[in-house]
Each structure stands twice: as C-alpha cells, then as structure tokens.
Motif scaffolding. Structure first.
Motif, PDB file in Angstrom:
ATOM      1  N   LEU A 171      60.305   7.984 100.676  1.00  0.00           N
ATOM      2  CA  LEU A 171      60.818   9.336 100.864  1.00  0.00           C
ATOM      3  C   LEU A 171      60.331  10.224  99.731  1.00  0.00           C
ATOM      4  O   LEU A 171      60.443   9.862  98.556  1.00  0.00           O
ATOM      5  N   GLU A 172      59.800  11.386 100.070  1.00  0.00           N
ATOM      6  CA  GLU A 172      59.391  12.374  99.070  1.00  0.00           C
ATOM      7  C   GLU A 172      60.390  13.525  99.084  1.00  0.00           C
ATOM      8  O   GLU A 172      60.641  14.126 100.141  1.00  0.00           O
ATOM      9  N   ILE A 227      65.039  15.487 101.827  1.00  0.00           N
ATOM     10  CA  ILE A 227      63.751  14.856 102.081  1.00  0.00           C
ATOM     11  C   ILE A 227      62.760  15.868 102.649  1.00  0.00           C
ATOM     12  O   ILE A 227      63.046  16.567 103.625  1.00  0.00           O
ATOM     13  N   ALA A 228      61.565  15.917 102.034  1.00  0.00           N
ATOM     14  CA  ALA A 228      60.498  16.765 102.550  1.00  0.00           C
ATOM     15  C   ALA A 228      59.606  15.999 103.512  1.00  0.00           C
ATOM     16  O   ALA A 228      59.284  16.483 104.600  1.00  0.00           O
ATOM     17  N   THR A 229      59.169  14.800 103.109  1.00  0.00           N
ATOM     18  CA  THR A 229      58.309  13.985 103.951  1.00  0.00           C
ATOM     19  C   THR A 229      58.676  12.511 103.790  1.00  0.00           C
ATOM     20  O   THR A 229      59.309  12.114 102.814  1.00  0.00           O
ATOM     21  N   VAL A 230      58.245  11.717 104.756  1.00  0.00           N
ATOM     22  CA  VAL A 230      58.330  10.264 104.674  1.00  0.00           C
ATOM     23  C   VAL A 230      56.908   9.726 104.761  1.00  0.00           C
ATOM     24  O   VAL A 230      56.114  10.176 105.595  1.00  0.00           O
ATOM     25  N   GLY A 242      59.827  16.409  94.390  1.00  0.00           N
ATOM     26  CA  GLY A 242      58.551  15.731  94.325  1.00  0.00           C
ATOM     27  C   GLY A 242      58.638  14.256  94.007  1.00  0.00           C
ATOM     28  O   GLY A 242      57.632  13.540  94.147  1.00  0.00           O
ATOM     29  N   GLN A 243      59.802  13.771  93.581  1.00  0.00           N
ATOM     30  CA  GLN A 243      59.907  12.351  93.280  1.00  0.00           C
ATOM     31  C   GLN A 243      59.870  11.521  94.564  1.00  0.00           C
ATOM     32  O   GLN A 243      60.212  11.985  95.651  1.00  0.00           O
ATOM     33  N   LEU A 244      59.429  10.276  94.397  1.00  0.00           N
ATOM     34  CA  LEU A 244      59.218   9.353  95.505  1.00  0.00           C
ATOM     35  C   LEU A 244      60.256   8.245  95.457  1.00  0.00           C
ATOM     36  O   LEU A 244      60.491   7.661  94.397  1.00  0.00           O
TER      37      LEU A 244
END
Length: 272
Positions: free
Chosen positions: A114-115, A135-138, A230-232
């Motif tokens: 997750l980003e 969550i922005a993107t996976v 921005g963290q993952l």
C-alpha cells in the motif's frame, strides 16, 4: 491514546547495536545477542534503538503475522518492522539480485504493498474502513525477509520484531488496477528454482491487507511514530514465508498484475 515511548535498557541497546553492526558488515549472528525480549514493547524498544543507529530514512513498514499461541501471549496478531529507503528496489522487469548474509536467514514473500497518499493523523483507534481512505495506490511486491541471525523466526515474535521485524528489503512492482474493487480477490504464487512453493493471495492475510494498515497505524501511534505520505506498507506474506538459499532464484507471479523475479547472492555481491 498513549504516546509513551519505551526507553531501551543497556541490554536492549546492546542487542540493537549487535544486529546493526552485523547487518552493516554482512556477518552472521550465531546466537541471539542478549536476553530474549519479554514483551512486544521491549522488542520495539530494541527496534527503535536500531532504527536510530541505521544510516538511512524509513521509507515504509512491513507487517508479519504472529501465529497462535504467541498472538494470545503477546496480545497482538501482527508485528511491524521498518523498510529503509536504500532497500526499496523498483522492479525493472529483469531478474534482480538481493544480498543474503551467509549463515543468516533469507526468505522471499509475495506481498501487496500500500502506498499512502497522505500523512496519517495521530490516533490509535483506526478502523479498516478509515485506514483505507489514506491509500493512494496498491502495488505488487516481494519482501525480502532477512536477518544476520538464522534463528530469527525460531524464538517467538519478540525476537523477530527486535531485528527490524526480519526485513531486508522490498522489490516494488507495478500498480494494481481497480484495487478497491479487486483487492480481496487477488491471487498469486511463488516459485523457487521453477518449483511452485506457495500459492495464495490477499485473502491469506488475516482481515485483508488494509487490516494490516489499520494495525500499523495504531501500533506506531503507541510507539510515538506516525505514517507519512508516500510511505509504503508491505502488508504481509500472501503465500507464506519461503526460505531461500544463496544462488537460488524466485518468481512471484501475480497473474495479470505482473511478476517479480529475483535471485539471492552473497552479501557484498549484489548489483542492482
């Protein structure tokens, strides 16, 4: 909400130094370098001390499952560890090398990553639904589980958590399209040297990948930390934790969402 941060004892600080020095030198640790932490709080105190000693910034966090009976004993079903910026490796499409410490532990794990699109407000009562809004993107990914200590997973979750949660890096793959509709049904498999070693998917992660994020949000708040934009977040092994030896190759196949190929080389010999 508690923002109290445990202060490590001299013994805990010594354990942290031993693991950091071993990781930086690529040398194995043959026995756990101190008394086994009696609680997750003590384990995270060691981890926090090691984070302070490590010469890099945190780019994200990994989650790992704590099985029964340890989950009941320690009051947690997951553990967390940092992923450092220099150990996030964007996937190029070719087989990529990662360093494993001879005599230590190494494994590959297919993961859904997750980003975060925004910084997390500081609170310790996050629900899964609320966490999803951050969550922005996976993305697909492969976590490299790794430690100088070959027995990192053999002595319970406090030992695992104390050494960066047994994390040694993250191969970061492409985005998962339409993840909000598809995430719960995603599947993947892992092959080592061509043989299928594990199958599964997002449903293998207790409560699903976003439950891992909610757990992390609450846990970090109690440690005096927070998640940043921005963290993952590497949400947990989707097919299991698969030990790998130096010289072996692995492929994590996420079907239409892509694949990630990697090979283990001796520490000091990896090129990316």
């Amino acid at each position: 909400m508690s923002l109290a941060v445990s202060t490590p004892s001299d013994t805990e600080a010594a354990i942290a130094r031993a693991f950091v020095e071993a990781r930086r030198s690529g040398q194995a640790v043959t026995v756990y370098p101190g008394a086994i932490p009696a609680s997750m709080e003590a384990a995270y105190a060691i981890q926090d001390q090691a984070i302070a000693l490590w010469p890099d910034r945190i780019a994200g966090w990994k989650l790992g499952r704590i099985p029964s009976p340890f989950a009941e004993r320690y009051g947690a079903g997951r553990l967390a560890g940092p992923i450092f910026a220099d150990n996030v490796w964007p996937v190029t499409g070719a087989e990529m090398a990662f360093a494993a410490i001879p005599g230590g532990f190494a494994a590959v794990e297919a993961e859904y990553v997750l980003e975060l699109g925004e910084a997390a407000p500081v609170r310790d009562d996050w629900t899964v639904a609320e966490a999803a809004s951050l969550i922005a993107t996976v993305r697909i990914g492969v976590e490299i589980a790794g430690s100088p200590f070959a027995g990192i997973n053999d002595h319970g979750p406090t030992v695992t958590a104390s050494d960066f949660g047994n994390n040694a890096g993250l191969f970061l793959g492409g985005e998962v399209a339409d993840w909000r509709e598809r995430l719960a049904d995603l599947t993947c498999e892992v092959r080592i040297d061509g043989a299928v070693i594990g199958t599964g998917g997002a449903a293998m992660i207790p409560g699903g990948p976003i439950a891992s994020l909610a757990f992390l949000l609450n846990t970090l708040t109690r440690r005096g930390r927070r998640l940043e934009a921005g963290q993952l977040i590497s949400t947990g092994a989707a097919t299991g934790v698969h030990a790998i030896a130096i010289g072996q190759s692995a492929v994590a196949d996420f079907g239409a969402d892509g694949r990630i190929a990697c090979v283990a080389v001796a520490a000091g010999g990896a090129e990316r």
